[in-house]
Design a protein around this motif. Structure first.
Motif, short mmCIF file in Angstrom:
data_model
loop_
_atom_site.label_atom_id
_atom_site.label_comp_id
_atom_site.label_asym_id
_atom_site.label_seq_id
_atom_site.Cartn_x
_atom_site.Cartn_y
_atom_site.Cartn_z
N ASP A 2 -11.75 5.06 -3.91
CA ASP A 2 -12.73 5.76 -4.74
C ASP A 2 -14.03 4.96 -4.69
O ASP A 2 -14.16 3.93 -5.35
N GLU A 52 0.81 -1.22 0.00
CA GLU A 52 0.00 0.00 0.00
C GLU A 52 0.85 1.27 0.00
O GLU A 52 0.41 2.32 -0.50
N LYS A 53 2.07 1.21 0.49
CA LYS A 53 2.90 2.43 0.49
C LYS A 53 3.37 2.78 -0.93
O LYS A 53 3.79 3.90 -1.20
N ARG A 89 -8.31 14.05 -5.51
CA ARG A 89 -7.74 12.97 -4.71
C ARG A 89 -7.55 11.69 -5.54
O ARG A 89 -6.64 10.91 -5.29
N PHE A 121 -3.25 4.95 -4.25
CA PHE A 121 -4.71 4.91 -4.09
C PHE A 121 -5.32 6.30 -4.25
O PHE A 121 -6.31 6.48 -4.96
N CYS A 122 -4.74 7.27 -3.55
CA CYS A 122 -5.28 8.63 -3.63
C CYS A 122 -4.24 9.61 -3.10
O CYS A 122 -3.23 9.23 -2.52
N ASN A 123 -4.52 10.88 -3.32
CA ASN A 123 -3.69 11.95 -2.78
C ASN A 123 -4.52 12.72 -1.77
O ASN A 123 -5.34 13.57 -2.14
N LEU A 124 -4.31 12.45 -0.50
CA LEU A 124 -5.13 13.04 0.56
C LEU A 124 -4.90 14.54 0.73
O LEU A 124 -5.68 15.21 1.42
N GLU A 132 -9.28 6.05 1.61
CA GLU A 132 -8.34 6.09 0.48
C GLU A 132 -8.93 5.51 -0.79
O GLU A 132 -8.28 5.54 -1.84
N HIS A 148 -9.38 1.09 4.88
CA HIS A 148 -8.92 1.92 3.76
C HIS A 148 -10.05 2.77 3.18
O HIS A 148 -9.91 3.30 2.08
#
Length: 600
Positions: A289, A247-248, A263, A252-255, A287, A284
Motif C-alpha cells: 500500500d 510473506e506467504k 486490495r 499484504f494485499c488481495n490481488l 503488493e 513487492h
C-alpha cells in the motif's frame, strides 16, 4: 564570577521569572526554608509510587472465603477484576488468598478484584483456576515462563467456551479478546468459534498484546497465528528479510480485488515494518500500500530511486474504491507521496529533495507548509535553485520569504506591516473595532448572559507571536500605551453587566510573549534595564533562554540560589502552565542543550 554587573542586577531583580522557570523544568524545588536544586538521584514519589498493600485500605467486612470488602474505587488502577473457572471442582478465592494474593470486594457487589501488580504472579501460579482477569492498558508484556502460563490460561478460556456448547456467557473481558462478531446480544458467536477452530488460542488478540514476542515464537506457531493481529498488536518490528521469509502468511494485499481499497482491505500497521531495502520495495511493489509506504515506512532513496518509485506509485490506475470508480488510486496516492516530507524516518539530501519537488507539483506548497528549517537549508543549497523553482513557485505567496526565514519559528506575513512608522501612524486606528465576536452564553433561571470579545488590529498583531521584536521596536513599544479590544458581558435586553472593553496596556507588555529577532537584539535589550524588565515580567522565553545560558555559563546556579534565599521575597515565583514552549516554538531538545551548557 560573572563580572557583568548590569546582567547580575537584572537576574536578581527578575528572580521570580528565572526561579519559576527552573521550578517548572524540575531543576529547582521550593521548600519551607528556601530554594534547592533537585538532586538527580532523588525519587519522586508520584513518579515511582509504592505498591499498595492490604494495610492501605479500611476493611468493612471479611467473607467466609477470605475476600475483604474495602474502601476503594473500582476504577482505581491498583486493582483488576478477576473471575475463576467455576468448572473446577471446589473452586474458591480462598485458594488465591492462602497463596498470598489478597482478593477484594469493591463497592459491595459480586465482582472480585486483585492487585494489578500481582496479575503475572497469579497467572503463573494458577493458570487453570483463573478464567478471566483484566489487564489494564499498557500493562507490561509477559516474558519467559510467564508466556507459557499465559498460553495455558488462554487455552482454559477456549476449553471453557467449548464446555458451554460454544456459547460466550458473561465473561466479557475474554469474550472481547476473541476475534469475531457476536450475533446481536446473544451468546452465539459463530465467527469467534470459526476463528478458534482455525487458530486455537491464537484467535484471542490478548495473546498478541500481552506477551513479549520474538521470531522464535513466530516460527513455532506460524501455522496457527492470526497474522494481521500479530503484526498490528505485537511488539515485533519486521525487517524486510522477515517480511520476505513469512510473506506467504502475511496478508499484504488481495490481488483478486479490482479496486485499490479492496486490495488493501486488511489494514496492516506499516509502522511495525523495519527498514525496507530497495530490493524488497521493488520486488513487492505490487503488493504494498503505497499510501502507507510514503507516510510510515523506513527506507532511504537517492534522487533517482525517489523518482523511480514515485513514478510507479503515481501511475497506479486502479479505481480507488467501489464508491469512487471514477477516481483512480493515483490521485489519492499523490497526497500520501507529498506527506513523505513528514515521514520521520526519511533521510533528506539536496538531491532527493529536488527529485521530490519535481515529482509532484503540489510538493512545493507542502515544503513550506511543513516548515522544517533543516529542509530549507538543503533546498537553498541546490544549484541554481531560484531558476529551477521559479516556474513552480511564482504563484505561491511568500514562498521565498518562508524558505529564507533565518528564524527557527515560521515566517509571519504580517511582519513587514508591524513597524515603528506604521504604529506611529495608526496607534489610534488600530484600536477601532473590527469584530464583536460572540464567545459563549450562560443560562440562569432569571436571565441569560452573553459573553463577547472585541477584536481590533492590535489584537491581530498581538496574537501573531511569530512577528519578531527588534530592540528598536521593543524600545518604542515600551514608551507607548495601547488599547486592545477586551471583553464584555450582556444580559437579555442588551443590558451591559460586565464591561472590560479597551483595557490600556503598555505596548511592550502587550507584546512581551513575541519572539525577539536576533541575539544582537537581545544583547541590546539586556543593556536597557526598562525594556529587559518588561520582557522578563512577561516571561519572554527567547530572552529567558538566552539570559540563562549567558549568565550561568560562569556563575553557578547554586550560588545564585544562595543569594536569592537571602532575600525577603525568595518564595515569590512566577507560575508556568506547561504550554509555553510549544506556543513559543521551543522543544525539549532546546532545553536539554541549554541545561547541559550551564554550571549547576
Amino acid at each position: 564570577m560573572n563580572r557583568d554587573k548590569k546582567l547580575y542586577n537584572l537576574m536578581i531583580k527578575n528572580h521570580p521569572t528565572i526561579i519559576g522557570w527552573f521550578i517548572h523544568k524540575g531543576i529547582v524545588e521550593r521548600k519551607d526554608d528556601g530554594l534547592y536544586i533537585i538532586e538527580q538521584n532523588e525519587v519522586d514519589a508520584d513518579t515511582y509510587p509504592k505498591l499498595p498493600t492490604e494495610n492501605n485500605y479500611q476493611v468493612y467486612h471479611t467473607y467466609n472465603d477470605g475476600v475483604r470488602r474495602i474502601n476503594a474505587d473500582r476504577w482505581d488502577k491498583a486493582f483488576s477484576q478477576i473471575r475463576l473457572n467455576y468448572n473446577i471442582k471446589d473452586y474458591s478465592f480462598s485458594t488465591l488468598i492462602n497463596a498470598g494474593f489478597p482478593i477484594f470486594d469493591i463497592g459491595n457487589t459480586s465482582d472480585r478484584y486483585c492487585f494489578t501488580h500481582q496479575i503475572e504472579d497469579i497467572i503463573n501460579s494458577f493458570p487453570d483456576l483463573v478464567l478471566d482477569i483484566y489487564f489494564p492498558e499498557n500493562y507490561k508484556r509477559l516474558k519467559g515462563k510467564s508466556i507459557e502460563a499465559f498460553m495455558k490460561f488462554t487455552q482454559n478460556q477456549v476449553d471453557f467456551v467449548r464446555s458451554n456448547d460454544n456459547l460466550f456467557k458473561g465473561y466479557y473481558s475474554f469474550n472481547y479478546g476473541f476475534k469475531g462478531d457476536t450475533i446481536g446480544f446473544s451468546d452465539k458467536a459463530p465467527e469467534k468459534i470459526a476463528n478458534i477452530d482455525r487458530h486455537g488460542i491464537f484467535a484471542n488478540k490478548h495473546i498478541y498484546q500481552y506477551i513479549e514476542w520474538d521470531f522464535d515464537l513466530v516460527e513455532k506457531f506460524k501455522d496457527q497465528i492470526m497474522w494481521k493481529e500479530l503484526i498490528n498488536e505485537s511488539n515485533l518490528i519486521w525487517p524486510d528479510e522477515m517480511l520476505e521469509k513469512y510473506e506467504k502468511y502475511i496478508p499484504f494485499c488481495n490481488l483478486e480485488e479490482d479496486t485499490y481499497c479492496g486490495r488493501f482491505k486488511v489494514e496492516l500497521d506499516y509502522t511495525k515494518f523495519g527498514f525496507l531495502g530497495n530490493h524488497f520495495l521493488n520486488s513487492h511493489k505490487g503488493e504494498l500500500d503505497w499510501m502507507k509506504v510514503f507516510e510510515e515506512c523506513d527506507f532511504e532513496w537517492t534522487a533517482e530511486e525517489l523518482t523511480y518509485f514515485s513514478e510507479y506509485a503515481l501511475g497506479i490506475d486502479l479505481p480507488y474504491s467501489d464508491s469512487f470508480r471514477g477516481t483512480t488510486a493515483s490521485s489519492q496516492i499523490e497526497y500520501s507521496q507529498s506527506r513523505l516530507i513528514s515521514n520521520k524516518h526519511f533521510k533528506w539530501t539536496s538531491g532527493n529533495l529536488l527529485a521530490y519537488l519535481l515529482s509532484n507539483k503540489d510538493n512545493w506548497e507542502t515544503l513550506i507548509g511543513e516548515y522544517r528549517p533543516e529542509l530549507f537549508k538543503l533546498f537553498l543549497a541546490i544549484p541554481n535553485i531560484r531558476e529551477v523553482a521559479e516556474p513552480y513557485v511564482k504563484d505561491i505567496k511568500d514562498f521565498w520569504e518562508i524558505v529564507c526565514n533565518p528564524h527557527p519559528y515560521p515566517y509571519d506575513e504580517l511582519t513587514l506591516e508591524f513597524t515603528i512608522e506604521r504604529i506611529q501612524n495608526n496607534i489610534e486606528e488600530w484600536s477601532e473595532i473590527i469584530e464583536n465576536k460572540f464567545l459563549t452564553m450562560r443560562r440562569t433561571p432569571d436571565t441569560n448572559y452573553y459573553y463577547y470579545w472585541i477584536k481590533t488590529q492590535w489584537d491581530i498583531y498581538r496574537n501573531r507571536k511569530n512577528i519578531p521584536l527588534t530592540y528598536e521596536l521593543a524600545k518604542y513599544l515600551s514608551t507607548i500605551d495601547i488599547k486592545i479590544g477586551g471583553t464584555y458581558m450582556e444580559s437579555d435586553g442588551g443590558y451591559m453587566e460586565e464591561d472590560h472593553r479597551f483595557p490600556i496596556y503598555n505596548g511592550l507588555d502587550a507584546f512581551s510573549s513575541h519572539h525577539i529577532d536576533s541575539t544582537d537584539d537581545m544583547d541590546k535589550i539586556l543593556e536597557d534595564e526598562n525594556v529587559a524588565n518588561i520582557l522578563f515580567n512577561g516571561k519572554n522565553l527567547d530572552l529567558l533562554y538566552y539570559t540563562i545560558e549567558r549568565f550561568f555559563k560562569d556563575y553557578p546556579l547554586t550560588e545564585y540560589l544562595n543569594v536569592i534565599n537571602q532575600l525577603k521575597d525568595w518564595d515569590l515565583v512566577k507560575e508556568y502552565y506547561g504550554d509555553e514552549e510549544e506556543y513559543n516554538s521551543f522543544s525539549d531538545k532546546d532545553w536539554n542543550e541549554l541545561i547541559n551548557s550551564i554550571i549547576i
